[in-house]
Design an enzyme around this catalytic site. Structure first.
Site, short mmCIF file in Angstrom:
data_model
loop_
_atom_site.label_atom_id
_atom_site.label_comp_id
_atom_site.label_asym_id
_atom_site.label_seq_id
_atom_site.Cartn_x
_atom_site.Cartn_y
_atom_site.Cartn_z
N ASN A 109 0.87 -1.35 0.02
CA ASN A 109 0.07 0.21 -0.19
C ASN A 109 1.01 1.11 0.27
O ASN A 109 1.46 1.53 0.86
CB ASN A 109 -0.92 -0.05 1.31
CG ASN A 109 -1.80 1.09 1.42
OD1 ASN A 109 -1.59 2.02 0.27
ND2 ASN A 109 -2.38 1.33 2.72
N TRP A 110 1.20 1.90 -1.16
CA TRP A 110 2.08 3.04 -1.42
C TRP A 110 1.64 4.28 -0.79
O TRP A 110 2.27 5.36 -0.52
CB TRP A 110 2.38 3.23 -2.75
CG TRP A 110 3.16 1.94 -3.46
CD1 TRP A 110 3.66 0.85 -2.78
CD2 TRP A 110 3.51 1.92 -4.71
NE1 TRP A 110 4.31 0.10 -3.90
CE2 TRP A 110 4.17 0.61 -4.94
CE3 TRP A 110 3.51 2.64 -5.78
CZ2 TRP A 110 4.99 0.15 -6.03
CZ3 TRP A 110 4.04 2.29 -7.09
CH2 TRP A 110 4.85 0.95 -7.22
N LYS A 111 0.17 4.44 -0.62
CA LYS A 111 -0.51 5.46 0.18
C LYS A 111 -0.13 6.67 -0.64
O LYS A 111 0.02 6.55 -1.91
CB LYS A 111 0.09 5.78 1.42
CG LYS A 111 -0.11 4.32 2.50
CD LYS A 111 0.02 4.60 3.99
CE LYS A 111 -0.23 3.48 4.60
NZ LYS A 111 -0.19 3.44 5.86
N GLU A 121 -6.86 4.54 7.41
CA GLU A 121 -6.62 6.22 7.38
C GLU A 121 -7.99 6.80 6.59
O GLU A 121 -8.36 7.87 6.81
CB GLU A 121 -5.39 6.51 6.51
CG GLU A 121 -4.22 6.20 7.29
CD GLU A 121 -3.08 5.69 6.74
OE1 GLU A 121 -2.94 5.67 5.50
OE2 GLU A 121 -2.09 5.24 7.33
N GLY A 178 2.69 -1.12 4.44
CA GLY A 178 2.76 0.17 4.02
C GLY A 178 4.41 0.60 3.65
O GLY A 178 4.57 0.43 2.64
N GLY A 179 4.85 1.34 4.88
CA GLY A 179 6.30 1.84 4.43
C GLY A 179 7.35 1.03 4.04
O GLY A 179 7.99 1.32 3.10
N HIS A 193 -9.60 1.27 4.69
CA HIS A 193 -8.23 1.49 5.23
C HIS A 193 -8.45 2.46 6.56
O HIS A 193 -9.45 3.32 6.32
CB HIS A 193 -7.21 2.11 4.48
CG HIS A 193 -5.80 1.92 4.94
ND1 HIS A 193 -5.27 2.78 5.78
CD2 HIS A 193 -4.84 1.17 5.03
CE1 HIS A 193 -4.13 2.84 6.17
NE2 HIS A 193 -3.86 1.54 5.71
N GLU A 229 -5.46 -4.88 10.46
CA GLU A 229 -4.66 -3.71 10.73
C GLU A 229 -4.93 -2.98 11.93
O GLU A 229 -5.60 -2.00 11.81
CB GLU A 229 -4.59 -2.75 9.69
CG GLU A 229 -4.30 -3.72 8.11
CD GLU A 229 -3.56 -2.42 7.09
OE1 GLU A 229 -2.49 -2.82 6.73
OE2 GLU A 229 -4.32 -1.55 6.98
N SER A 270 3.06 -2.13 10.39
CA SER A 270 4.53 -2.04 10.68
C SER A 270 5.29 -3.58 10.38
O SER A 270 6.22 -3.86 11.13
CB SER A 270 4.81 -1.78 11.92
OG SER A 270 4.63 -0.37 12.33
N GLY A 301 2.31 2.30 10.85
CA GLY A 301 3.27 3.44 10.54
C GLY A 301 3.92 3.79 11.71
O GLY A 301 4.45 4.81 11.95
P1 PGA Z 1 2.75 0.43 7.59
O1 PGA Z 1 1.27 0.26 6.98
O2 PGA Z 1 3.31 -1.07 7.19
O3 PGA Z 1 3.73 1.39 7.15
O4 PGA Z 1 2.54 0.24 9.00
C1 PGA Z 1 0.32 -0.53 6.85
C2 PGA Z 1 -0.73 -0.12 6.16
O5 PGA Z 1 -1.15 1.18 6.51
O6 PGA Z 1 -1.47 -0.81 5.35
#
Ligand code: PGA
Length: 253
Positions: free
Chosen positions: A10-12, A98, A234-235, A96, A168, A213, A174
């Protein structure tokens, strides 16, 4: 039947044209080592055509990070499931945290988006997860059940056959603070049981990813748990080597 692991990036809201090109080429260069793992990346809307072009004919799939619950019309700024499908997406992240917490998406709206994804032949990757306050209050299962039931109530249990679920925990996204394998496994088992209460066969088939994470050094222990079928990253998905290392961990389980 064994569930095929899935690792999705997930590149956001990250990347530019040159960086996306480098990242996709980097992933493709190492992907052959991934084995039996299904691998997907979810770029921003504007980068989807670029990534679809670069990945055509390769095992790397493309998904989106969100979609509109509407099919077309006067909805300024929205992107429909049909548009995503036309531009090469096979899947779409729905709900998600967010989107839920920063953009106010309710359980009902998430359920409508889930239904919209299915209408357009996209695999919804439904995210569920509790906040730190909810975990501390002991209401993790209650929150997950509410988020899951909103979708099941809207589309019915059989529709989950065409979906992926991602657990999640909001406090792990994050933050560098990942759930322990046991903490994650407990919630994954709960999700599977909740589905199994309505359709035991389906519960054994639906893939449940862990996200929050996930890094190369913790992926193996998470993916080794019985009910964890891969990850939503994500990251670490913004770095080809880290992402590939996570994909390889999923292939070893
Ligand atoms: P993260 O994000 O790996 O940076 O914690 C995961 C996500 O939000 O899908």
């Amino acid at each position: 039947m064994a569930r095929r692991p899935l690792v999705a990036g997930n590149w956001k809201m990250n990347g530019d044209r040159a960086g996306v090109d480098r990242l996709v080429r980097g992933i493709l260069a190492g992907l052959a080592q991934g084995g039996g793992v299904e691998v997907m990346v979810c770029p921003s809307y504007v980068h989807i055509p670029q990534v679809a072009e670069l990945t055509r004919g390769t095992p790397l799939a493309v998904g989106a990070q969100d979609l509109s619950e509407y099919d077309s019309g006067a909805y300024t700024g929205e992107v429909s499931g049909a548009m995503l499908a036309e531009f090469g997406c096979g899947s779409v992240i729905v709900g998600h945290s967010e989107r839920r917490h920063l953009f106010g998406e309710s359980d009902d709206r998430v359920a409508e988006k889930f239904a919209a994804a299915l209408r357009h032949g996209l695999t919804p990757v439904l995210c569920v997860g509790e906040t730190l306050e909810e975990r501390r209050a002991g209401s993790t299962e209650q929150v997950i059940a509410r988020q899951l039931d909103a979708v099941i109530g809207h589309v019915g249990v059989p529709a989950l056959a065409g979906a992926v679920i991602a657990y999640e925990p909001v406090w792990a996204i994050g933050t560098g603070q990942t759930a322990t394998p046991d903490q994650a496994q407990a919630v994954h088992a709960f999700i599977r049981e909740r589905i199994g209460g309505r359709d035991p066969g389906l519960a054994g088939e639906v893939r449940i990813l862990y996200g929050g994470s996930v890094k190369p050094d913790n992926a193996g222990s998470l993916f080794g748990m019985a009910d964890i079928d891969g990850g939503l990253i994500g990251g670490a998905s913004l770095d080809a080597d880290a992402f590939l290392a996570i994909v390889r961990s999923a292939g070893q389980e």
